[in-house]
Design a protein around this motif. Structure first.
Motif, PDB file in Angstrom:
ATOM      1  N   ARG A  23      -3.550   7.018  -2.767  1.00 50.78           N
ATOM      2  CA  ARG A  23      -3.422   5.557  -2.857  1.00 50.78           C
ATOM      3  C   ARG A  23      -4.812   4.998  -2.636  1.00 50.78           C
TER       4      ARG A  23
ATOM      5  N   VAL B 178       0.839  -1.207   0.000  1.00 56.05           N
ATOM      6  CA  VAL B 178       0.000   0.000   0.000  1.00 56.05           C
ATOM      7  C   VAL B 178       0.867   1.246   0.000  1.00 56.05           C
ATOM      8  N   ARG B 179       1.929   1.248   0.783  1.00 53.06           N
ATOM      9  CA  ARG B 179       2.809   2.433   0.843  1.00 53.06           C
ATOM     10  C   ARG B 179       3.523   2.666  -0.473  1.00 53.06           C
TER      11      ARG B 179
ATOM     12  N   ARG C 290       0.035   2.233  -6.007  1.00 48.76           N
ATOM     13  CA  ARG C 290      -1.078   3.185  -6.139  1.00 48.76           C
ATOM     14  C   ARG C 290      -2.405   2.525  -5.822  1.00 48.76           C
TER      15      ARG C 290
ATOM     16  N   LEU D 256      -6.740   9.143 -10.174  1.00 54.81           N
ATOM     17  CA  LEU D 256      -5.381   8.617 -10.001  1.00 54.81           C
ATOM     18  C   LEU D 256      -4.392   9.315 -10.932  1.00 54.81           C
TER      19      LEU D 256
ATOM     20  N   LEU E 299      -4.829   7.857   1.849  1.00 50.80           N
ATOM     21  CA  LEU E 299      -5.226   6.509   1.475  1.00 50.80           C
ATOM     22  C   LEU E 299      -6.743   6.476   1.431  1.00 50.80           C
TER      23      LEU E 299
ATOM     24  N   GLY F  88      -2.690  -2.493 -10.877  1.00 53.66           N
ATOM     25  CA  GLY F  88      -2.729  -2.533  -9.432  1.00 53.66           C
ATOM     26  C   GLY F  88      -2.395  -3.934  -8.962  1.00 53.66           C
TER      27      GLY F  88
END
Length: 152
Positions: free
Chosen positions: A133, A26-27, A30, A126, A105, A147
């Motif tokens: 994210r 996740v960090r 995207r 996006l 997020l 993704g």
């Protein structure tokens, strides 16, 4: 340490190694979708990941349960009701502009309900929001471009 049997033990539906990999994904990425047949484990996992990562984003996290319509208007309205989320400007174009400036997020629980127009809006968002994210939970991967997918 196993954390699979969340229904009986109150733990997460992932091992500690899987959870660590999800937090990193996740960090760094995207878009990440947590998929699986049962909604409860997906929801539990993405909400826990959001809670753990809130401090990693200047503007925090916004957890939205996608409603029946799955429309852009519904998403914008739900975002405006997230506790701690500043008031969003009216209209989807203004909301996209506002979100484009955020480092946050966005968690979409039950993302399978998103309609094609909402998916197009997320794709466009996006493209203009480098700090955004998306972490989604659904039966299928979120169809907004490249993704990663984590299967439960």
């Amino acid at each position: 340490m196993m954390m699979r049997d969340h229904r009986t033990s109150g733990t997460l539906p992932a091992t500690s190694t899987e959870l660590s990999a999800l937090l990193t994904a996740v960090r760094r990425g995207r878009v990440l979708t947590v998929t699986g047949r049962s909604q409860e484990p997906r929801s539990t996992l993405v909400r826990d990941v959001a809670r753990r990562l809130a401090s990693n984003f200047c503007d925090g996290t916004a957890v939205v349960s996608v409603g029946r319509e799955g429309s852009v208007g519904e998403l914008v309205s739900a975002l405006g009701c997230v506790p701690g989320m500043p008031f969003l400007p009216c209209g989807t174009a203004n909301a996209a502009s506002w979100l484009a400036e955020r480092d946050m997020l966005l968690v979409l629980d039950d993302s399978d309900r998103l309609n094609p127009v909402a998916l197009d809006w997320l794709r466009a968002l996006l493209a203009v929001a480098p700090g955004l994210r998306i972490l989604a939970a659904g039966r299928q991967p979120l169809a907004v471009g490249q993704g990663r997918v984590h299967h439960l």
